[in-house]
Design a protein around this motif. Structure first.
Motif, PDB file in Angstrom:
ATOM      1  N   PRO A  68      -5.359  -7.559  -3.818  1.00  0.00           N
ATOM      2  CA  PRO A  68      -5.629  -5.855  -4.796  1.00  0.00           C
ATOM      3  C   PRO A  68      -4.973  -6.005  -5.574  1.00  0.00           C
ATOM      4  CG  PRO A  68      -4.371  -5.829  -2.165  1.00  0.00           C
ATOM      5  CD  PRO A  68      -4.420  -7.194  -2.987  1.00  0.00           C
TER       6      PRO A  68
ATOM      7  N   PHE B 242       0.899  -1.032   0.612  1.00  0.00           N
ATOM      8  CA  PHE B 242       0.032   0.303   0.109  1.00  0.00           C
ATOM      9  C   PHE B 242       0.549   1.134  -0.266  1.00  0.00           C
ATOM     10  CE2 PHE B 242      -2.683   3.321   1.691  1.00  0.00           C
ATOM     11  CZ  PHE B 242      -3.785   3.942   1.302  1.00  0.00           C
TER      12      PHE B 242
ATOM     13  N   VAL C 252      -9.865   0.262   4.078  1.00  0.00           N
ATOM     14  CA  VAL C 252      -7.984   0.889   4.745  1.00  0.00           C
ATOM     15  C   VAL C 252      -8.104   2.390   5.439  1.00  0.00           C
ATOM     16  CG1 VAL C 252      -7.429   2.715   2.579  1.00  0.00           C
ATOM     17  CG2 VAL C 252      -5.649   1.465   4.309  1.00  0.00           C
TER      18      VAL C 252
ATOM     19  N   ILE D 136      -7.559   2.486  -6.538  1.00  0.00           N
ATOM     20  CA  ILE D 136      -7.538   1.518  -5.319  1.00  0.00           C
ATOM     21  C   ILE D 136      -8.571   0.303  -5.525  1.00  0.00           C
ATOM     22  CG2 ILE D 136      -7.825   1.208  -3.281  1.00  0.00           C
ATOM     23  CD1 ILE D 136      -7.303   3.623  -2.875  1.00  0.00           C
TER      24      ILE D 136
ATOM     25  N   ILE E 211     -10.545  -0.978  -0.722  1.00  0.00           N
ATOM     26  CA  ILE E 211      -9.869  -1.932  -1.465  1.00  0.00           C
ATOM     27  C   ILE E 211     -10.491  -2.724  -2.229  1.00  0.00           C
ATOM     28  CG2 ILE E 211      -7.634  -2.794  -1.923  1.00  0.00           C
ATOM     29  CD1 ILE E 211      -6.591  -1.522   0.377  1.00  0.00           C
TER      30      ILE E 211
ATOM     31  N   LEU F  58      -5.428  -2.044   7.247  1.00  0.00           N
ATOM     32  CA  LEU F  58      -6.639  -2.302   6.908  1.00  0.00           C
ATOM     33  C   LEU F  58      -7.684  -2.833   7.607  1.00  0.00           C
ATOM     34  CD1 LEU F  58      -4.804  -4.244   3.953  1.00  0.00           C
ATOM     35  CD2 LEU F  58      -5.546  -2.320   4.351  1.00  0.00           C
TER      36      LEU F  58
END
Length: 299
Positions: A242, A102, A269, A299, A163, A147
């Motif tokens: 992701p 991330f 997130v 995202i 996400i 997260l």
């Protein structure tokens, strides 16, 4: 009365474990370092440091005083910054904890702009899956980006985004094992899982109002989404990763989406920081900067 210059010297001695090294970094005589430490200890009426032949260490009182010294110093830096620049008084050392994937995608690319805007802020970014505590004590950080996060009452738990996830596999794997035609078929395949061993082995897939939860026995577990994605590219199995991690290999053809009409549930997130005390200007500035840059990201 505690003098801010003495707290700066104390923090440097605590960080280096040496009067000589602190003096070198601060560009001042060693005798001045010793004198300011003695003045600080006199002001707080406590012994903060033990002086050994080769090393200087914090006493128990010194460890208790350390976060307060850091806060006093940072407040002084911010107060000076208000009059030195138009950057809203943001200054001092900003410590941030975030997971590597991330941060590499959404934090690091925007750090240069943040540092240019706030020249009195120094940033220390720790990329680790470990949950580092938020606070002002030793080993703690000003900000944590996490997260699926919950937070105590003294922390802000500000949501940044959701996400999205894709289910992906390599063309070579699908050619050898066939492509699943419905979510339940995933349980018959080699599933790759992000997360620690105690994670629940299931994935929830949605298509409109339809929701299917698939339980499976993972063939491979890795606690890093980029590594899971790389294993999927190598043909190890089907992975739920992701979207921002899978986007590039999907675009290149190294991976293909599986059951694209079924979307894995997104994961929120959050950014966490202390609210039991007024957040320093550097914290407020970075949270606002991060929120603004996230809006423009895929995202």
């Amino acid at each position: 009365m505690i003098q801010l210059s003495d707290t700066r010297v104390f923090l440097e001695v605590a960080a280096t474990g040496s009067f000589s090294e602190a003096a070198r970094r601060l560009r001042m005589p060693k005798s001045s370092v010793s004198r300011q430490i003695e003045r600080l200890e006199s002001a707080v009426d406590r012994r903060l440091l033990t002086r050994g032949a080769r090393v200087v260490a914090l006493t128990e009182d010194g460890r208790d005083f350390l976060p307060h010294a850091r806060r006093l110093h940072d407040c002084g830096v911010e107060a000076e910054s208000i009059f030195r620049s138009c950057a809203g008084g943001a200054g001092g050392r900003l410590t941030i904890s975030a997971t590597g994937p991330f941060a590499r995608a959404f934090v690091v690319p925007h750090l240069p702009a943040f540092l240019d805007r706030y020249p009195d802020v120094e940033v220390a970014l720790w990329l680790t899956p470990a949950r580092i505590e938020v606070g002002s004590g030793p080993g703690q950080v000003d900000i944590a980006i996490r997260l699926r996060s919950s937070a105590s009452a003294d922390l802000s738990n500000r949501k940044l985004a959701d996400i999205g996830f894709w289910t992906v596999a390599a063309p070579t794997y699908l050619a050898a094992h066939g492509a699943p035609e419905r979510p339940q078929d995933l349980a018959k395949h080699r599933l790759l899982e992000i997360g620690p061993p105690n994670k629940a082995h299931e994935v929830e897939l949605r298509r409109g109002r339809d929701v299917v939860t698939v339980r499976y026995a993972p063939r491979l577990q890795i606690d890093d989404p980029e590594a899971v994605c790389a294993a999927a590219e190598g043909g190890a199995g089907i992975a739920v990763v992701p979207q921002f991690v899978a986007a590039r290999p999907v675009a290149s053809g190294a991976l293909v989406r599986v059951l694209p009409e079924w979307a894995p549930s997104p994961v929120p997130v959050h950014v966490l920081y202390r609210t039991d005390i007024a957040p320093p200007a550097r914290v407020r500035a970075f949270v606002d900067h991060l929120s603004a840059t996230i809006i423009d990201c895929e995202i």
